[in-house]
Design a protein around this motif. Sequence first.
Motif, short mmCIF file in Angstrom:
data_model
loop_
_atom_site.label_atom_id
_atom_site.label_comp_id
_atom_site.label_asym_id
_atom_site.label_seq_id
_atom_site.Cartn_x
_atom_site.Cartn_y
_atom_site.Cartn_z
N LYS A 54 65.30 78.02 67.36
CA LYS A 54 65.85 77.43 68.58
C LYS A 54 64.77 76.74 69.41
O LYS A 54 65.04 75.78 70.13
CB LYS A 54 66.55 78.52 69.41
CG LYS A 54 67.38 77.98 70.57
CD LYS A 54 68.33 79.02 71.12
CE LYS A 54 67.64 80.18 71.75
NZ LYS A 54 68.57 81.07 72.47
N SER A 55 63.52 77.21 69.30
CA SER A 55 62.42 76.61 70.06
C SER A 55 62.08 75.24 69.51
O SER A 55 62.24 74.96 68.32
CB SER A 55 61.18 77.50 69.99
OG SER A 55 61.42 78.76 70.58
N PRO A 88 64.92 69.68 64.14
CA PRO A 88 64.80 71.14 64.18
C PRO A 88 63.68 71.63 63.27
O PRO A 88 63.21 70.91 62.39
CB PRO A 88 66.17 71.60 63.67
CG PRO A 88 66.59 70.51 62.73
CD PRO A 88 66.07 69.24 63.34
N SER A 187 72.28 82.71 69.59
CA SER A 187 71.81 81.94 68.45
C SER A 187 71.93 82.72 67.15
O SER A 187 72.26 82.14 66.10
CB SER A 187 70.37 81.49 68.67
OG SER A 187 69.51 82.60 68.86
N ASP A 191 74.23 81.06 64.29
CA ASP A 191 73.51 80.74 63.05
C ASP A 191 74.15 81.44 61.87
O ASP A 191 74.40 80.82 60.82
CB ASP A 191 72.04 81.17 63.15
CG ASP A 191 71.19 80.20 63.95
OD1 ASP A 191 71.70 79.13 64.32
OD2 ASP A 191 70.02 80.51 64.21
N PHE A 214 75.71 76.05 73.84
CA PHE A 214 74.67 75.60 72.92
C PHE A 214 73.63 74.81 73.70
O PHE A 214 73.94 74.17 74.72
CB PHE A 214 75.26 74.71 71.83
CG PHE A 214 76.21 75.44 70.90
CD1 PHE A 214 75.75 76.01 69.73
CD2 PHE A 214 77.56 75.54 71.21
CE1 PHE A 214 76.61 76.67 68.88
CE2 PHE A 214 78.43 76.21 70.37
CZ PHE A 214 77.96 76.78 69.20
N ALA A 215 72.41 74.85 73.22
CA ALA A 215 71.35 74.04 73.83
C ALA A 215 71.72 72.56 73.71
O ALA A 215 72.40 72.15 72.76
CB ALA A 215 70.02 74.31 73.14
N GLY A 271 73.40 79.20 71.68
CA GLY A 271 73.24 78.73 70.31
C GLY A 271 72.31 77.54 70.25
O GLY A 271 72.08 76.84 71.24
N GLY A 272 71.74 77.30 69.08
CA GLY A 272 70.83 76.18 68.90
C GLY A 272 71.56 74.85 68.92
O GLY A 272 72.73 74.75 68.54
N LYS A 276 75.71 73.55 66.72
CA LYS A 276 77.02 73.40 67.36
C LYS A 276 78.05 72.75 66.43
O LYS A 276 79.17 73.26 66.28
CB LYS A 276 76.88 72.57 68.64
CG LYS A 276 78.19 72.38 69.39
CD LYS A 276 77.96 71.64 70.70
CE LYS A 276 79.26 71.47 71.48
NZ LYS A 276 79.04 70.78 72.77
#
Length: 418
Positions: A54-55, A88, A187, A191, A214-215, A271-272, A276
């Motif tokens: 996610k980072s 990602p 996440s 995932d 989600f981000a 969530g990342g 999504k």
Amino acid sequence: MVRSSTSVDVAVIGAGPYGLSLAAHLRARGVEHRIFGELMGSWRHNMPHGMLLKSYPWASSLSDPGSEFALKSFCAECALPYHDTLMPLPLGRFVEYGEAFQRRYVPEMERKTLMALEPSAGCFRATFDDGEIVRARRVVVAIGLHPFKRLPHEAAHLPAELCSHSGEYGALEPLDGKDVIVVGCGSSATDLAALLHERGISVSLVARQPQLHFADHPRPRTLFERATAPMSGIGHGWTLAACAKYPQLIRLLSKDLRVQLANIRALGPLGGAFVKNRVVGKVSVWLGRALQGIETRDGKVLVDLMDASGARHSMRADHVIFATGYKIDVGRLAFLNPTLLRQIRLVEGAPQLSAHYETSVPGLHFIGPAAANSFGPVCRFVYGTYHPARHLARYLSLGLERLQPEPRARPLDRAVLP
């Protein structure tokens, strides 16, 4: 098994991002040390293959002494695609980066497991799974989150073949051909739901929250956005930026403020960004449902749920995965001697730490997520490896026996969060 006994100044327990980063800095400063653990163990064995971090990639580098081997440098050396923000970072690539970091900076890492840690005549006595006993003047525990998996009490009685935690995957093959329920909305939950669906496994996502979040999908940010919500290694906004950059100042806040920051609402569940479209409209999602009970019947799992109106209904599955996060509780670390454990002052289950990441037991340090209640949320991210690696390596290289005990900081009870 023949037991051998050796001694060392510093023993580092854990070979994930925090342990590797600290060992790299200790080696550069000539501090006598040994590092023990499974290389990138939790990342390799307890996260599903195909997961995306996610980072941001730019915030996912380990800390090396010369700041020369960031993830970007690794990808350039290996001719791998990379962008700081717009693409990602796959889990597999991050593990490969950790392996390359270890080969370059921590070649002496030892793949063995700590079984017992106890005080012994001015040092610590560490017993490992191969029978070796190591006496260390100082011990730094960098074991990550895996020992602290949190399951709801309703699931405590269920057998492992019917119920598991998201932190136990790893390979997803044991779930092939089963009907699976994933409980959670962060996440880990999204995932897993996406990966299970893409394997052709029948999966439903159940969450207490009324909506999945989600981000935001990465994009170039305007000058106004950068000014009002600056980007940091752990998220957007001035509060997170301060937490990411100044963990030593976070430690000076009152206990309540520190714990509030460590669990800051802006950090989850989320969530990342790249997941999504793999979940929404594809996975069966049941939102606004609170878990009321869970039982087994005829080899299946029955999950009792209640919605916001009070209506109840049940779902039936072959297996339930709880993506319900982690709760730091050092009492769950089986290797800690009971006498040693009783001497550790705690903050909501986590060790209370000095400015040198030291517990109330002299010579025993914790870094990584277990330090979050003292140093803030940056300790929960790979980005946070920079702070303890540099600080502890410098501190230990000075020879702590020559230093006076540090004065305890006075809490800033009236501190105002940005």
